[in-house]
Write an enzyme that holds these catalytic residues in place. Structure first.
Site, PDB file in Angstrom:
ATOM      1  N   LYS A   1       0.837  -1.219   0.000  1.00  0.00           N
ATOM      2  CA  LYS A   1       0.000   0.000   0.000  1.00  0.00           C
ATOM      3  C   LYS A   1       0.869   1.265   0.000  1.00  0.00           C
ATOM      4  O   LYS A   1       0.642   2.181  -0.782  1.00  0.00           O
ATOM      5  CB  LYS A   1      -0.921   0.017   1.230  1.00  0.00           C
TER       6      LYS A   1
ATOM      7  N   ARG B   1      -9.552   0.811   9.142  1.00  0.00           N
ATOM      8  CA  ARG B   1      -9.213  -0.576   9.468  1.00  0.00           C
ATOM      9  C   ARG B   1     -10.297  -1.244  10.299  1.00  0.00           C
ATOM     10  O   ARG B   1     -10.145  -2.418  10.652  1.00  0.00           O
ATOM     11  CB  ARG B   1      -7.909  -0.604  10.258  1.00  0.00           C
TER      12      ARG B   1
ATOM     13  N   ARG C   1      11.632  -6.403   5.006  1.00  0.00           N
ATOM     14  CA  ARG C   1      11.555  -4.968   5.292  1.00  0.00           C
ATOM     15  C   ARG C   1      12.047  -4.677   6.718  1.00  0.00           C
ATOM     16  O   ARG C   1      12.734  -3.694   6.961  1.00  0.00           O
ATOM     17  CB  ARG C   1      10.097  -4.499   5.130  1.00  0.00           C
TER      18      ARG C   1
ATOM     19  N   ARG D   1      11.437  -1.399  12.164  1.00  0.00           N
ATOM     20  CA  ARG D   1      10.103  -1.489  12.760  1.00  0.00           C
ATOM     21  C   ARG D   1       9.991  -2.757  13.586  1.00  0.00           C
ATOM     22  O   ARG D   1      10.126  -3.859  13.046  1.00  0.00           O
ATOM     23  CB  ARG D   1       9.036  -1.507  11.656  1.00  0.00           C
TER      24      ARG D   1
ATOM     25  N   ARG E   1      -0.919  -9.175  13.406  1.00  0.00           N
ATOM     26  CA  ARG E   1      -1.444  -8.099  12.553  1.00  0.00           C
ATOM     27  C   ARG E   1      -2.409  -8.669  11.513  1.00  0.00           C
ATOM     28  O   ARG E   1      -3.426  -8.062  11.198  1.00  0.00           O
ATOM     29  CB  ARG E   1      -0.294  -7.337  11.888  1.00  0.00           C
TER      30      ARG E   1
HETATM   31  P1  AMP Z   1       0.918   0.140   9.101  1.00  0.00           P
HETATM   32  O1  AMP Z   1       2.102   1.015   8.918  1.00  0.00           O
HETATM   33  O2  AMP Z   1      -0.256   0.592   8.282  1.00  0.00           O
HETATM   34  O3  AMP Z   1       1.209  -1.307   8.924  1.00  0.00           O
HETATM   35  O4  AMP Z   1       0.445   0.322  10.614  1.00  0.00           O
HETATM   36  C1  AMP Z   1       1.281  -0.053  11.684  1.00  0.00           C
HETATM   37  C2  AMP Z   1       0.509  -0.083  12.984  1.00  0.00           C
HETATM   38  O5  AMP Z   1      -0.043   1.212  13.238  1.00  0.00           O
HETATM   39  C3  AMP Z   1      -0.688  -1.010  13.020  1.00  0.00           C
HETATM   40  O6  AMP Z   1      -0.316  -2.344  13.305  1.00  0.00           O
HETATM   41  C4  AMP Z   1      -1.505  -0.397  14.138  1.00  0.00           C
HETATM   42  O7  AMP Z   1      -0.970  -0.674  15.396  1.00  0.00           O
HETATM   43  C5  AMP Z   1      -1.305   1.092  13.886  1.00  0.00           C
HETATM   44  N1  AMP Z   1      -2.342   1.606  12.959  1.00  0.00           N
HETATM   45  C6  AMP Z   1      -2.153   2.121  11.723  1.00  0.00           C
HETATM   46  N2  AMP Z   1      -3.313   2.477  11.148  1.00  0.00           N
HETATM   47  C7  AMP Z   1      -4.281   2.171  12.047  1.00  0.00           C
HETATM   48  C8  AMP Z   1      -5.694   2.270  12.052  1.00  0.00           C
HETATM   49  N3  AMP Z   1      -6.356   2.754  10.994  1.00  0.00           N
HETATM   50  N4  AMP Z   1      -6.357   1.855  13.157  1.00  0.00           N
HETATM   51  C9  AMP Z   1      -5.710   1.365  14.218  1.00  0.00           C
HETATM   52  N5  AMP Z   1      -4.389   1.204  14.267  1.00  0.00           N
HETATM   53  C10 AMP Z   1      -3.660   1.605  13.200  1.00  0.00           C
END
Ligand code: AMP
Length: 359
Positions: free
Chosen positions: A182, A257, A296, A302, A314
């Site tokens: 994404k 989400r 990654r 991360r 996740r």
């Molecule tokens: P990402 O970078 O999109 O993989 O997001 C990493 C982490 O950020 C996720 O595992 C959640 O802990 C938090 N996070 C990101 N976007 C959301 C969302 N829309 N709702 C809740 N938690 C989020």
């Protein structure tokens, strides 16, 4: 919406008279907030009949952090304001984010009295944190230009105020499991279609890096691979959209989400005469995604990418809370699915094919 110069000047005159009545025995300092307020300040002063001083502040941008007090100023608070009566002159108050930054920078000064005056006031969206002591006109939550207010820096010289039509926007949701690509694809699409990319994950990570309150709150959830609570995420997302009032569209990456987030997004956009045009899912198998994420994680640092059990958590969060959104968007006929396996360019082309069909 259209406000004529005469209507605007009548409102400016009213504010000047109101403040004059309250401050006729003092010598207040009026502090205009650049750039937008320059025209208001100029006309205001012409209507203000008593002794006064004038000065300006300029914040670096509206893109700074808010919940923390990381505020940069390009033009700082005037000197020698200790013990003085300060009245901020703002062109427009919408969510109150700029105001929060202003109050913060003045909180370290020993002014005698601090009041806020704004020409335009969007009462529907204002967060109500501080009292607006004087305002000229309440206006609906529409993007306006003219009389000092700009669209991409232009339009400030117009004497009247106009509403900008935002129907040409494209707003996309990029959907897909962690590792689906994404962020990578959003990077290309935002250039191709001139869109603003909002990744909630990136915003959280930025806040963690800067050790903000929001970051501290999100960290424990993120480190485990759990979702951050809706309330926090939704208000942050709104804030990010509000920071970009002149965007020609948004790519939402990692948001929504949950069902609550999807509904909140629809309601929020509707209140701004905006909508989601399409939700595009990038599809790939779990095994491929795990491999990509672990790879990654070697470079990104991360913590949620470095441990297979966190990655699986996740995915579980995704299956449980995010996957059902497919039906939500299908019911609105906005759901599109794209094969997320292949070269980056091929996948961008597949996404572009979908986007080019959107009106
Ligand atoms: P990402 O970078 O999109 O993989 O997001 C990493 C982490 O950020 C996720 O595992 C959640 O802990 C938090 N996070 C990101 N976007 C959301 C969302 N829309 N709702 C809740 N938690 C989020």
């Amino acid at each position: 919406m259209f406000l004529s110069e005469a209507e605007i000047l009548a409102a400016v005159k009213r504010i000047a008279e109101e403040i004059a009545a309250d401050y006729k025995d003092e010598v207040p300092i009026f502090v205009g907030v650049l750039n937008g307020a320059f025209m208001f300040v100029s006309d205001f002063l012409k209507y203000y009949p008593y002794p006064c001083e004038v000065s300006f502040v300029k914040l670096s941008s509206y893109r700074g952090l808010t919940s923390t007090g990381i505020v940069e100023t390009l033009l700082d608070v005037p000197e020698n304001i200790e013990g003085r009566d300060v009245i901020i002159l703002e062109d427009i108050i919408d969510t109150g984010r700029t105001l929060q930054e202003l109050v913060h920078i003045f909180s370290n000064t020993n002014v005698r009295n601090f009041k806020i005056a704004s020409l335009f006031y969007k009462s529907e969206v204002y967060n109500g944190e501080y009292t607006i002591d004087y305002f000229g006109m309440e206006i609906p939550d529409k993007f306006i230009i003219g009389y000092g207010l700009d669209y991409k820096e232009q339009g400030r010289n117009l004497r009247d105020v106009y509403q900008i039509n935002q129907t040409h926007m494209i707003n996309l949701v990029l959907f897909g499991k962690p590792g689906a690509g994404k962020g990578t694809q959003a990077g290309y699409l935002k250039e191709k279609y001139n869109l603003k990319h909002i990744s909630t994950g990136d915003v959280f990570r930025f806040n963690i890096k800067n050790n903000t309150k929001l970051g501290q709150l999100a960290k424990s959830y993120m480190d485990k691979g759990d979702l951050v609570p809706d309330e926090v995420t939704i208000s942050m997302l709104k804030d990010e959209v509000e920071k970009n009032p002149d965007a020609s569209g948004f790519i939402f990456d990692g948001f929504p989400r949950t069902a609550a987030q999807a509904e909140a997004l629809d309601n929020f956009l509707e209140s701004k005469d905006m909508k989601i045009h399409a939700t595009i899912a990038l599809e790939a198998k779990d095994e491929v995604l795990i491999e990509r994420l672990l790879e990654r994680g070697k470079n990104s640092g991360r913590p949620d990418d470095q441990d297979e059990s966190k990655i699986r958590n996740r995915f579980e969060e995704y299956n449980l809370k995010t996957a059902p959104l497919k039906e939500y968007y299908e019911a609105q006929e906005k759901f599109h699915s794209v094969n997320g396996i292949g070269s980056i360019e091929d996948i961008t082309d597949r996404l572009a094919k979908v986007i080019n069909t959107l009106s």
